[in-house]
Design a protein around this motif. Structure first.
Motif: not given
Lengths: 576, 169
Positions: A125-126, A146, A178-181, A302-303
């Motif tokens: 996932k990361h 995450i 984390r702004v991206g998550y 999950d989009p």
């Protein structure tokens, strides 16, 4: 100030890691030196890094907690790839720590160097390559966060040697920033009320349930919804146990080897409500023939799962527990008597069934039925991949979430044995059974020693048919019955293998009973149907590690079957 | 300034992605495209006004379905802050090209005239060729290249597209 290695262990303790599965090596030796000082972390040493990841994975599937594993650089890290990909496909929360050569050496083709982050990027996932020891406290917290939030998944942290040795005073952060998550949990209220009105006005609704329901802990809410609005339920392989199969509304598993009733219901329903499922090709077959008469609503965290393979008329992005809670009060209590009756008629007409063996041999399906009977339906089953996996899905009545563990997405042979070990460590009082085959058993056989060492009462059931059965079945069905590379007996090997049956060799190798005994497990070979139940009973009642080798009908097939790319009207019911 | 036409078939989309300015992010995004079989036409990366972040301008070829997946998959990446499909909005786009064009004495005047007409500029001169810089939209660049093609383009470097949103319609 503490070293990076110390910081890793503190981080694990902080996030509540209770068990760590790992294999040491030169570039992770510092962290292992700190690990042994930890009082709260139990350590398990598998015999191959792939085993470590599968154990951590099944531990996570069986408990709902995050699984943890730790390996060295280079080959240690590359050996985790299959395990990470397995967890990634099935959305299992894992944190994998890998050693790495010093940052000053990276890129120099140093001893045991591999570009671990590059290699694992598409199967996690990361992942993180920690370049500065001062980043480590933050990375430990982020990785854990995450892994377990949003759609869960494996996260890898690559730890260069100099980062393990370096010292830092940076504290662990309390919050994740984390702004991206920012996975969305709420679900859009408008979408939820639209879904409610779709459900309220549908004549032939169907709940199509995936592993997300178990991950979200939403099985109770799902049952409430099904009962309140009188909606039949079919589950994917990953969701077996999410809705009790003994419930009259259950149509059991759908898809390629699913119950015909479930696939009929999909093709006839006018509203398909997908709850935490992702429309895998093993479920949909030919996409254009999938639920052709239905509006499709899709609830998922999950989009990217929405609209990926099948059109979606109503998307709801959110956490299933939150969404179902908001949805339930808006759904009218009602009955769909004639629709439910129709579904039950299909179920009655085509239950999972099999024909007896022409030679009187044990049918593999019968072994599964007996596991169900002898355990009183209480066994946790961890499967390998192939025919045995499908039989375990079909012939055991799954009523409990987190009691059926299987590599659904990646289809990883070799998952079964390390899997049942991880599950048993996570659920000590639970009867844990591995259903494997003579193929899958030999993919991670080395882990048997771990079960024995830790005195885990696991039961390893080998369905030995002398073939790589699932591929053999496809060869019989679609490749002119030519058994290329699928024969495991010494006898009857294809020409190109240059293996002649010889009188000084047994007809089948290895001898699984002797092998199990060599590892210190108890073992028995069972060849007669009447011995199946007594052998299972003996093994289930005994706290030892048991390996039972069932010599089963070699030519049994998994049926029914919708051929790949087909639809329900193409269902193969019989084949010989 | 342009807006996308409504053709649902395969077309070029311009995506602006704001990402964390960290090592490995570019390969994560490129890996996503190759791993999932999406086609990148051009790709541009540079720091944002806030150096904590980078801006990527990606042009990708595909239908609406592919684009939806690209956008969602990019959004899933932890390092990706924001994804903006400019094709559905008003936007400005520019590409920079540098090219060497053969320019013998008898052609030089013609070439300079074209350069002047397109508001391009000559940034280098050698005995038998000139180096030209041109900035324009994709359409301008195509037009410019078409006009210059008869003059033997010896070398060509294109920056790929950069774009900036002008807000939703």
């Amino acid at each position: 100030m503490r070293s990076g290695a110390r910081c890793v262990i503190e981080g694990l303790e902080k996030v509540g890691c209770k068990v760590l599965f790992g294999y040491p090596g030169g570039q992770i030796i510092n962290v292992f030196a700190e690990l042994i000082k930890s009082r709260s972390i139990r350590f398990v040493l598998p015999r191959h890094e792939q085993g470590a990841v599968h154990m951590a994975d099944a531990y996570a599937r069986a408990t709902g907690e995050v699984g943890f594993c730790m390996v060295t650089s280079g080959p240690g890290a590359t050996n985790t790839v299959t395990g990470l990909a397995t967890a990634n496909m099935d959305g299992v929360p894992l944190v994998c720590l890998s050693g790495q050569v010093s940052t000053t050496m990276i890129g120099n083709d140093a001893f045991q160097e591999a570009d671990t982050c590059g290699i694992t990027r598409s199967v996690t996932k990361h992942n993180f390559l920690v370049r500065d020891v001062n980043d480590l406290p933050r990375v430990m917290v982020e990785a854990y966060h995450i892994a377990r939030t949003g759609k869960p998944g494996p996260v890898l942290i690559d730890l260069p040697k100099d980062v393990q040795v370096g010292r830092t005073a940076v504290p662990f952060p309390d919050t994740f920033t984390r702004v991206g998550y920012r996975p969305s949990y709420e679900g859009h209220p408008k979408m939820i009320s639209r879904l409610a009105s779709l459900i309220n006005s549908a004549d032939r609704p169907l709940l199509y349930v995936g592993g997300g329901v178990i991950a979200a802990g939403a099985c109770g809410l799902l049952a409430e919804l099904a009962h309140k609005a009188d909606i039949p339920v079919t589950t994917t392989l990953m969701a077996l146990g999410a809705f009790p199969e003994t419930d009259p509304l259950s149509l059991c598993m759908c898809g390629m080897h699913g119950m015909i009733a479930a696939n009929m219901a999909i093709s006839e329903c006018d509203l398909l409500i997908s709850v935490g499922a992702r429309f895998d090709d093993r479920v949909t077959g030919k996409v254009s023939g999938f639920a052709p008469n239905a509006k499709i609503a899709h609830i998922d965290i999950d989009p990217s799962a929405i609209g990926k393979s099948v059109r979606c008329d109503l998307p709801v992005v959110g956490h299933l527990e939150v969404v179902l809670k908001a949805l339930l009060p808006q759904v009218r209590e009602q009955k769909h008597a004639s629709w439910v009756e129709k579904c039950l008629d299909w179920k009655k007409a085509d239950p999972f069934s099999y024909e007896p063996s022409p030679s009187g041999a044990i049918m593999p399906q019968y072994v599964i039925e007996q596991i169900d009977a002898v355990s009183g339906g209480k066994a946790l089953i961890c499967t390998d991949v192939g025919q045995g996996q499908m039989f375990a899905a079909q012939f055991f009545r799954h009523n409990t979430p987190r009691n059926f563990l299987s590599s659904g997405g990646l289809g990883t042979m070799g998952f079964g044995l390390p899997g049942v070990i991880g599950a048993q460590i996570g659920r000590p009082g639970q009867l844990c059974v591995c259903v494997t085959g003579d193929g899958g058993m030999q993919m991670n056989l080395q882990e048997l020693v771990v079960a024995v060492e830790h005195k885990l009462p696991v039961k390893v059931l080998i369905l030995n048919n002398g073939y790589l059965g699932n591929v053999r079945q496809w060869q019989d069905m679609f490749f002119g019955r030519v058994h290329s590379a699928t024969v495991l007996t010494q006898d009857g090997r294809p020409e190109n293998e240059h293996i002649k049956a010889s009188p000084d060799l047994p007809a089948y190798l290895p001898d699984f009973v002797k092998l199990a005994e060599a590892y210190g497990a108890k073992a028995r070979r069972i060849s007669a149907p009447e011995d199946v139940a007594p052998a299972l009973k003996e093994a289930f009642d005994d706290p030892s590690v048991w390996v039972l080798e069932f010599i089963v009908e070699p030519m049994s097939n998994v049926l029914p079957m919708i051929p790949p790319g087909g639809s329900v009207k193409d269902t193969i019911r019989r084949f010989s | 300034m342009k807006t996308a036409d409504n053709n649902p078939m395969k077309q070029k989309h311009i995506i602006n992605a704001t990402v964390e300015n960290q090592p490995g992010v570019l390969s994560r995004i490129v890996g996503l495209f190759s791993g999932r079989g999406y086609n990148i036409d051009t790709l541009n990366v540079g720091p944002c006004a806030d150096p904590m972040f980078s801006r990527m301008t990606i042009t990708v070829i595909g239908d609406e379905h592919v684009l939806e997946q690209v956008t969602k998959q990019l959004n899933k990446l932890v390092d990706v802050i924001k994804v903006n499909d400019l094709t559905s909005q008003r936007y400005l786009e520019r590409e920079l090209i540098l090219l060497d064009v053969a320019a013998p004495r008898n052609k030089r005047a013609e070439i300079m005239e074209i350069v002047a007409l397109f508001k391009a500029s000559i940034i280098g001169v050698r005995e038998n060729f000139v180096t030209i810089q041109f900035v324009g939209s994709r359409e301008d660049v195509e037009d410019f290249l078409r006009v210059l093609r008869p003059y033997s383009i010896m070398d060509l470097s294109r920056s790929g597209l950069l774009a900036v949103s002008r807000g939703a319609d």
